[in-house]
Design a protein around this motif. Structure first.
Motif, PDB file in Angstrom:
ATOM      1  N   HIS A 145       1.850  24.107 -18.559  1.00 31.78           N
ATOM      2  CA  HIS A 145       2.899  24.215 -17.545  1.00 31.78           C
ATOM      3  C   HIS A 145       2.594  23.379 -16.301  1.00 31.78           C
ATOM      4  CE1 HIS A 145       5.106  27.268 -19.702  1.00 31.78           C
ATOM      5  NE2 HIS A 145       4.004  27.986 -19.852  1.00 31.78           N
ATOM      6  N   VAL A 146       1.468  22.692 -16.301  1.00 34.36           N
ATOM      7  CA  VAL A 146       1.109  21.867 -15.141  1.00 34.36           C
ATOM      8  C   VAL A 146       1.827  20.521 -15.264  1.00 34.36           C
ATOM      9  CG1 VAL A 146      -0.752  20.762 -13.862  1.00 34.36           C
ATOM     10  CG2 VAL A 146      -1.133  22.982 -14.959  1.00 34.36           C
ATOM     11  N   PRO A 147       2.720  20.194 -14.326  1.00 29.62           N
ATOM     12  CA  PRO A 147       3.476  18.941 -14.451  1.00 29.62           C
ATOM     13  C   PRO A 147       2.614  17.715 -14.181  1.00 29.62           C
ATOM     14  CG  PRO A 147       3.964  19.990 -12.359  1.00 29.62           C
ATOM     15  CD  PRO A 147       3.113  20.962 -13.126  1.00 29.62           C
ATOM     16  N   VAL A 148       2.861  16.668 -14.943  1.00 24.99           N
ATOM     17  CA  VAL A 148       2.201  15.379 -14.737  1.00 24.99           C
ATOM     18  C   VAL A 148       3.233  14.404 -14.185  1.00 24.99           C
ATOM     19  CG1 VAL A 148       0.895  13.499 -15.787  1.00 24.99           C
ATOM     20  CG2 VAL A 148       0.654  15.837 -16.677  1.00 24.99           C
ATOM     21  N   ILE A 149       2.937  13.838 -13.024  1.00 21.17           N
ATOM     22  CA  ILE A 149       3.834  12.863 -12.403  1.00 21.17           C
ATOM     23  C   ILE A 149       3.132  11.512 -12.387  1.00 21.17           C
ATOM     24  CG2 ILE A 149       5.047  12.197 -10.294  1.00 21.17           C
ATOM     25  CD1 ILE A 149       4.291  15.694 -10.286  1.00 21.17           C
ATOM     26  N   VAL A 150       3.758  10.512 -12.968  1.00 20.14           N
ATOM     27  CA  VAL A 150       3.208   9.152 -12.970  1.00 20.14           C
ATOM     28  C   VAL A 150       3.598   8.472 -11.658  1.00 20.14           C
ATOM     29  CG1 VAL A 150       3.437   6.848 -13.974  1.00 20.14           C
ATOM     30  CG2 VAL A 150       3.060   8.830 -15.447  1.00 20.14           C
ATOM     31  N   LEU A 151       2.597   7.986 -10.948  1.00 25.92           N
ATOM     32  CA  LEU A 151       2.824   7.269  -9.694  1.00 25.92           C
ATOM     33  C   LEU A 151       2.535   5.794  -9.922  1.00 25.92           C
ATOM     34  CD1 LEU A 151       1.015   9.716  -7.219  1.00 25.92           C
ATOM     35  CD2 LEU A 151       3.394   9.766  -8.026  1.00 25.92           C
ATOM     36  N   LEU A 152       3.553   4.963  -9.750  1.00 27.97           N
ATOM     37  CA  LEU A 152       3.369   3.524  -9.873  1.00 27.97           C
ATOM     38  C   LEU A 152       2.972   3.003  -8.499  1.00 27.97           C
ATOM     39  CD1 LEU A 152       6.399   2.645 -12.173  1.00 27.97           C
ATOM     40  CD2 LEU A 152       4.046   3.189 -12.806  1.00 27.97           C
ATOM     41  N   THR A 153       1.692   2.683  -8.366  1.00 31.32           N
ATOM     42  CA  THR A 153       1.119   2.328  -7.067  1.00 31.32           C
ATOM     43  C   THR A 153       1.083   0.815  -6.847  1.00 31.32           C
ATOM     44  OG1 THR A 153      -1.148   2.262  -7.931  1.00 31.32           O
ATOM     45  CG2 THR A 153      -0.305   4.403  -7.189  1.00 31.32           C
ATOM     46  N   LYS A 154       0.787   0.459  -5.623  1.00 32.27           N
ATOM     47  CA  LYS A 154       0.648  -0.956  -5.223  1.00 32.27           C
ATOM     48  C   LYS A 154       1.886  -1.771  -5.579  1.00 32.27           C
ATOM     49  CE  LYS A 154      -4.371  -0.851  -5.223  1.00 32.27           C
ATOM     50  NZ  LYS A 154      -5.624  -1.568  -5.472  1.00 32.27           N
ATOM     51  N   ALA A 155       3.057  -1.126  -5.467  1.00 31.32           N
ATOM     52  CA  ALA A 155       4.311  -1.802  -5.793  1.00 31.32           C
ATOM     53  C   ALA A 155       4.636  -2.907  -4.797  1.00 31.32           C
ATOM     54  CB  ALA A 155       5.449  -0.785  -5.841  1.00 31.32           C
ATOM     55  N   ASP A 156       4.064  -2.826  -3.579  1.00 26.87           N
ATOM     56  CA  ASP A 156       4.340  -3.844  -2.562  1.00 26.87           C
ATOM     57  C   ASP A 156       3.899  -5.233  -3.004  1.00 26.87           C
ATOM     58  OD1 ASP A 156       4.873  -1.492  -1.340  1.00 26.87           O
ATOM     59  OD2 ASP A 156       3.730  -1.871   0.464  1.00 26.87           O
ATOM     60  N   THR A 157       2.901  -5.288  -3.889  1.00 26.04           N
ATOM     61  CA  THR A 157       2.400  -6.591  -4.330  1.00 26.04           C
ATOM     62  C   THR A 157       3.473  -7.378  -5.080  1.00 26.04           C
ATOM     63  OG1 THR A 157       1.535  -5.656  -6.399  1.00 26.04           O
ATOM     64  CG2 THR A 157       0.042  -5.721  -4.514  1.00 26.04           C
ATOM     65  N   LEU A 158       4.465  -6.687  -5.625  1.00 25.04           N
ATOM     66  CA  LEU A 158       5.514  -7.374  -6.383  1.00 25.04           C
ATOM     67  C   LEU A 158       6.395  -8.217  -5.463  1.00 25.04           C
ATOM     68  CD1 LEU A 158       6.543  -4.554  -8.886  1.00 25.04           C
ATOM     69  CD2 LEU A 158       4.869  -6.386  -9.176  1.00 25.04           C
ATOM     70  N   SER A 159       6.586  -7.762  -4.217  1.00 26.46           N
ATOM     71  CA  SER A 159       7.359  -8.557  -3.259  1.00 26.46           C
ATOM     72  C   SER A 159       6.608  -9.831  -2.895  1.00 26.46           C
ATOM     73  CB  SER A 159       7.646  -7.739  -1.991  1.00 26.46           C
ATOM     74  OG  SER A 159       8.536  -6.676  -2.289  1.00 26.46           O
ATOM     75  N   LEU A 160       5.295  -9.723  -2.758  1.00 24.57           N
ATOM     76  CA  LEU A 160       4.481 -10.909  -2.473  1.00 24.57           C
ATOM     77  C   LEU A 160       4.534 -11.873  -3.651  1.00 24.57           C
ATOM     78  CD1 LEU A 160       2.514 -12.454  -0.688  1.00 24.57           C
ATOM     79  CD2 LEU A 160       0.649 -11.092  -1.675  1.00 24.57           C
ATOM     80  N   ASP A 161       4.443 -11.334  -4.857  1.00 24.93           N
ATOM     81  CA  ASP A 161       4.547 -12.187  -6.046  1.00 24.93           C
ATOM     82  C   ASP A 161       5.908 -12.877  -6.088  1.00 24.93           C
ATOM     83  OD1 ASP A 161       2.037 -11.352  -6.764  1.00 24.93           O
ATOM     84  OD2 ASP A 161       2.729  -9.892  -8.245  1.00 24.93           O
ATOM     85  N   ALA A 162       6.953 -12.114  -5.737  1.00 22.04           N
ATOM     86  CA  ALA A 162       8.310 -12.675  -5.743  1.00 22.04           C
ATOM     87  C   ALA A 162       8.429 -13.796  -4.712  1.00 22.04           C
ATOM     88  CB  ALA A 162       9.328 -11.581  -5.445  1.00 22.04           C
ATOM     89  N   PHE A 163       7.821 -13.589  -3.560  1.00 18.74           N
ATOM     90  CA  PHE A 163       7.835 -14.611  -2.505  1.00 18.74           C
ATOM     91  C   PHE A 163       7.201 -15.912  -3.008  1.00 18.74           C
ATOM     92  CE2 PHE A 163       5.484 -16.690   0.965  1.00 18.74           C
ATOM     93  CZ  PHE A 163       6.533 -17.011   1.828  1.00 18.74           C
ATOM     94  N   GLN A 164       6.033 -15.788  -3.635  1.00 19.86           N
ATOM     95  CA  GLN A 164       5.337 -16.972  -4.145  1.00 19.86           C
ATOM     96  C   GLN A 164       6.156 -17.661  -5.243  1.00 19.86           C
ATOM     97  OE1 GLN A 164       2.812 -18.150  -2.718  1.00 19.86           O
ATOM     98  NE2 GLN A 164       1.905 -16.456  -1.581  1.00 19.86           N
ATOM     99  N   GLU A 165       6.789 -16.867  -6.105  1.00 22.04           N
ATOM    100  CA  GLU A 165       7.574 -17.424  -7.205  1.00 22.04           C
ATOM    101  C   GLU A 165       8.818 -18.145  -6.684  1.00 22.04           C
ATOM    102  OE1 GLU A 165       8.251 -18.453 -11.089  1.00 22.04           O
ATOM    103  OE2 GLU A 165       6.483 -17.477 -10.208  1.00 22.04           O
ATOM    104  N   LEU A 166       9.470 -17.572  -5.675  1.00 16.08           N
ATOM    105  CA  LEU A 166      10.655 -18.202  -5.088  1.00 16.08           C
ATOM    106  C   LEU A 166      10.291 -19.542  -4.445  1.00 16.08           C
ATOM    107  CD1 LEU A 166      12.329 -15.042  -3.534  1.00 16.08           C
ATOM    108  CD2 LEU A 166      13.317 -16.489  -5.325  1.00 16.08           C
TER     109      LEU A 166
END
Length: 260
Positions: A145-166
């Motif tokens: 009954h103990v819930p497991v929540i997946v936390l997708l961390t360090k998502a901010d790095t994707l904006s930096l990657d997007a900046f470099q790709e653009l």
């Protein structure tokens, strides 16, 4: 379950090294300090002191184990456990973690039960978001009954990657800076969909998923994380215990009161 007999909200934090686990706990407890660490009998095994602005670890017992309790002085209503990560093939470490989850999900002593599990997956490693270790956990570890929540961390790095790709594709610096956050959000959603598609098919899938951003910023807002955790809990009393740990967040307390 007699909630009034439980003094702490207890969370097991899982995930590979450098997934941003400690940072999340610091933000939840509104501190930049390191936690004090106690063994299962309440004996302090490690603490930190500041020296020239840096935190120095003072260890009384050398090896950190999953049974250790991490407590931040800024918010002692939380008790955290850290799985320290495990890689595929490390059967002994996996078995220890699985035994801990099983025993503490159904512990006879209420104050020793874990109430939620946060499983951190960093998005700065997109080439291996879900590894064999995650697959093994969600296929073999029944948290009851103990819930497991997946936390997708360090998502901010994707904006930096997007900046470099653009920029690589010819955008000016100003244009890339303006478009990067939106492109980053699109990539975040894509990553979330992929992770959900992989994990939801397994034997014991997570109860919920959450993309975390801005955790590196002091005073980062953890309201969505707490709401997500509260909504995954099946015991109303446990929801109240979790929300009560955030008495300074008037909006969150009011929203929970209205929900009830």
């Amino acid at each position: 379950m007699q909630i009034d007999r439980i003094p702490h909200f207890r969370i097991l934090v899982m995930g590979r090294a450098n997934a941003g686990k400690t940072t999340i706990l610091q933000r939840v407890c509104n501190t930049t300090d390191q936690p004090e660490i106690f063994d299962g009998n309440g004996v302090k095994v490690c603490h930190y002191m500041k020296l020239n602005g840096a935190h120095i670890k003072l260890v009384q017992r050398g090896v950190h184990i999953i049974e250790d309790e991490l407590v931040f002085q800024s918010n002692q209503q939380f008790v955290f456990h850290d799985s320290c990560g495990f890689e595929a093939g490390e059967e002994a470490e996996f078995d220890k973690m699985k035994k801990f989850v099983t025993e503490h999900a159904k512990a006879t002593k209420l104050e020793k039960r874990i109430h939620a599990i946060w499983y951190c997956i960093p998005l700065n490693e997109m080439h291996r978001m879900v590894t064999a270790a995650e697959m093994k956990f969600f296929n073999e570890c029944d948290s009851g009954h103990v819930p497991v929540i997946v936390l997708l961390t360090k998502a901010d790095t994707l904006s930096l990657d997007a900046f470099q790709e653009l920029k690589k594709k010819g955008s000016t610096v100003d244009d890339a800076r303006k478009r990067a956050p939106e492109v980053g959000k699109e990539v975040q959603k894509c990553c979330l969909d992929k992770v959900k598609d992989w994990l939801d098919k397994l034997e014991f899938p997570p109860q919920n998923y959450l993309v975390l951003t801005s955790m590196q910023q002091k005073g980062a807002d953890c309201e969505e994380l707490l709401k997500c955790t509260a909504s995954a809990l099946t015991e109303e009393g446990l929801q109240g215990l979790l929300i009560s740990s955030q008495q300074s967040n008037l909006g969150l307390c009011m929203e929970f009161a209205i929900m009830k």
